[in-house]
Design an enzyme around this catalytic site. Structure first.
Site, PDB file in Angstrom:
ATOM      1  CG  ASN A  19      -1.959   1.702   1.053  1.00 28.37           C
ATOM      2  OD1 ASN A  19      -1.685   1.980   0.744  1.00 28.37           O
ATOM      3  ND2 ASN A  19      -2.261   1.301   2.589  1.00 28.37           N
ATOM      4  CD1 TRP A  20       3.090   0.366  -2.956  1.00 30.67           C
ATOM      5  CD2 TRP A  20       3.212   1.980  -4.556  1.00 30.67           C
ATOM      6  NE1 TRP A  20       4.081  -0.049  -4.161  1.00 30.67           N
ATOM      7  CE2 TRP A  20       4.003   0.418  -4.813  1.00 30.67           C
ATOM      8  CE3 TRP A  20       3.456   3.327  -5.795  1.00 30.67           C
ATOM      9  CZ2 TRP A  20       4.891   0.567  -6.180  1.00 30.67           C
ATOM     10  CZ3 TRP A  20       3.805   3.200  -7.172  1.00 30.67           C
ATOM     11  CH2 TRP A  20       4.558   1.458  -6.962  1.00 30.67           C
ATOM     12  CE  LYS A  21      -0.208   3.253   4.841  1.00 24.32           C
ATOM     13  NZ  LYS A  21       0.065   3.641   6.062  1.00 24.32           N
ATOM     14  CG  HIS A  54      -5.975   1.811   5.340  1.00 23.74           C
ATOM     15  ND1 HIS A  54      -5.420   2.499   5.996  1.00 23.74           N
ATOM     16  CD2 HIS A  54      -4.921   0.896   5.484  1.00 23.74           C
ATOM     17  CE1 HIS A  54      -4.226   2.407   6.619  1.00 23.74           C
ATOM     18  NE2 HIS A  54      -3.782   1.187   5.550  1.00 23.74           N
ATOM     19  CD  GLU A  96      -3.739  -2.195   7.440  1.00 21.11           C
ATOM     20  OE1 GLU A  96      -1.834  -3.001   6.790  1.00 21.11           O
ATOM     21  OE2 GLU A  96      -4.315  -1.093   6.909  1.00 21.11           O
ATOM     22  CD  GLU A 145      -2.685   5.520   6.899  1.00 25.17           C
ATOM     23  OE1 GLU A 145      -2.351   5.832   5.510  1.00 25.17           O
ATOM     24  OE2 GLU A 145      -1.643   4.813   7.005  1.00 25.17           O
ATOM     25  N   GLY A 195       2.863   2.133  11.079  1.00 18.33           N
ATOM     26  CA  GLY A 195       3.670   3.662  11.000  1.00 18.33           C
ATOM     27  C   GLY A 195       4.320   3.864  12.279  1.00 18.33           C
ATOM     28  N   GLY A 243       3.183  -0.832   4.220  1.00 21.65           N
ATOM     29  CA  GLY A 243       3.256   0.080   3.186  1.00 21.65           C
ATOM     30  C   GLY A 243       4.293   1.171   3.500  1.00 21.65           C
ATOM     31  N   GLY A 244       5.337   1.035   4.240  1.00 24.11           N
ATOM     32  CA  GLY A 244       6.468   2.082   4.392  1.00 24.11           C
ATOM     33  C   GLY A 244       7.163   0.965   3.670  1.00 24.11           C
ATOM     34  CB  SER A 300       5.180  -1.150  11.634  1.00 27.22           C
ATOM     35  OG  SER A 300       4.939   0.215  12.366  1.00 27.22           O
TER      36      SER A 300
HETATM   37  P1  13P Z   1       3.141   1.130   7.517  1.00 26.53           P
HETATM   38  O1  13P Z   1       3.613  -0.827   7.186  1.00 26.53           O
HETATM   39  O2  13P Z   1       4.091   1.638   7.125  1.00 26.53           O
HETATM   40  O3  13P Z   1       2.658   0.736   9.006  1.00 26.53           O
HETATM   41  O4  13P Z   1       1.596   0.451   6.798  1.00 26.53           O
HETATM   42  C1  13P Z   1       0.767  -0.501   6.897  1.00 26.53           C
HETATM   43  C2  13P Z   1      -0.705   0.070   6.819  1.00 26.53           C
HETATM   44  O5  13P Z   1      -1.160   1.175   7.034  1.00 26.53           O
HETATM   45  C3  13P Z   1      -0.856  -1.013   5.539  1.00 26.53           C
HETATM   46  O6  13P Z   1      -2.088  -0.332   4.261  1.00 26.53           O
END
Ligand code: 13P
Length: 251
Positions: free
Chosen positions: A9-11, A95, A167, A97, A173, A234-235, A213
């Site tokens: 997930n590149w956000k 998600h 999640e 977020e 994050g 994510g990251g 994470s």
């Molecule tokens: P991180 O891996 O950056 O913690 O993000 C997780 C996430 O929200 C994937 O959708």
């Protein structure tokens, strides 16, 4: 029986040029990957370009959200049909977020799930508790409430066509991954919920992936747990080398 799924997930990261560069590297490294199903979810603006690059590749394309209508006067919205047209096979829905910053609710997630399925997309439906709820000891209750709300239609076919991502909000994050045992306990709860609703067969078939994470260093321990079928990253999905190591966690 359940094929492992690693989704990036590149956000809100990567211009089109940067996306092309990352995907070119992933294609070079992962062209012969068979064990893990791989999905990348760039921002909307890069879907078209990445979709073209991924034609004929083992890497599949996903979006980070969609609307539930097919077309019309909905400024700023993108429909499942448009995602399909751009080459998407998956879409992340619910998600945390989007729940926190964009007013997403279990009810809207449910509508989006139905619309995505009607277009042949596989929804990756996210659930997870905040730190406050975990500390109050009501994690299980929260997860069940989210699942019941997102899957209010109680249709076995719908659940079978989805992937669920657990999640924990406090792990996203923050660099604070849930321990394998913490994740496994909630994954077991999600599978129990599926069994209660639709029986053992549906529960056994359901892929439940973990997000929060995840890194190349933590993935092995996570994937060692029985009920964890992959990761939503994510990251660590923004860098080709680290994402490839996560995809190839079993080596
Ligand atoms: P991180 O891996 O950056 O913690 O993000 C997780 C996430 O929200 C994937 O959708």
């Amino acid at each position: 029986m359940r094929r492992p799924l690693i989704a990036g997930n590149w956000k809100m990261h990567k211009t089109v040029g940067e996306a092309i560069e990352l995907v070119a590297a992933l294609k070079r490294e992962l062209y012969d990957e068979r064990k893990t199903e791989i999905v990348v979810c760039p921002p909307f603006t890069a879907l078209g370009a990445v979709g073209e690059m991924l034609e004929g590749s083992v890497i599949r394309l996903g979006a980070q959200d969609c609307y539930w209508e097919t077309e019309g006067a909905y400024t700023g919205a993108v429909s499942p049909r448009m995602l399909r047209d751009a080459g998407c096979a998956f879409v992340i829905l619910g998600h945390s977020e989007r729940r926190r910053s964009f007013g997403e609710t279990n009810e809207t997630v449910g509508r989006k799930i139905a619309a995505a399925l009607a277009e042949g997309l596989t929804p990756i439906v996210c659930v997870g508790e905040t730190l406050e709820k975990r500390e109050q000891g009501v994690t299980d209750e929260i997860i069940r409430k989210q699942l019941d709300g997102c899957f209010a239609a109680r249709d076995e076919g719908v659940l079978r066509a989805c992937v669920i991502a657990y999640e924990p909000v406090w792990a996203i994050g923050t660099g604070r991954t849930a321990t394998s045992a913490q994740a496994a306990a909630v994954h077991a709860l999600i599978r129990m919920w599926a069994r209660e609703r639709h029986g053992q067969g549906a529960a056994d078939a359901l892929r439940v992936i973990y997000g929060g994470s995840v890194t190349a260093d933590t993935i092995k321990g996570i994937m060692r747990e029985d009920g964890i079928d992959g990761a939503l990253v994510g990251g660590a999905s923004l860098d080709a080398a680290s994402f490839c190591r996560i995809v190839r966690y079993y080596t």
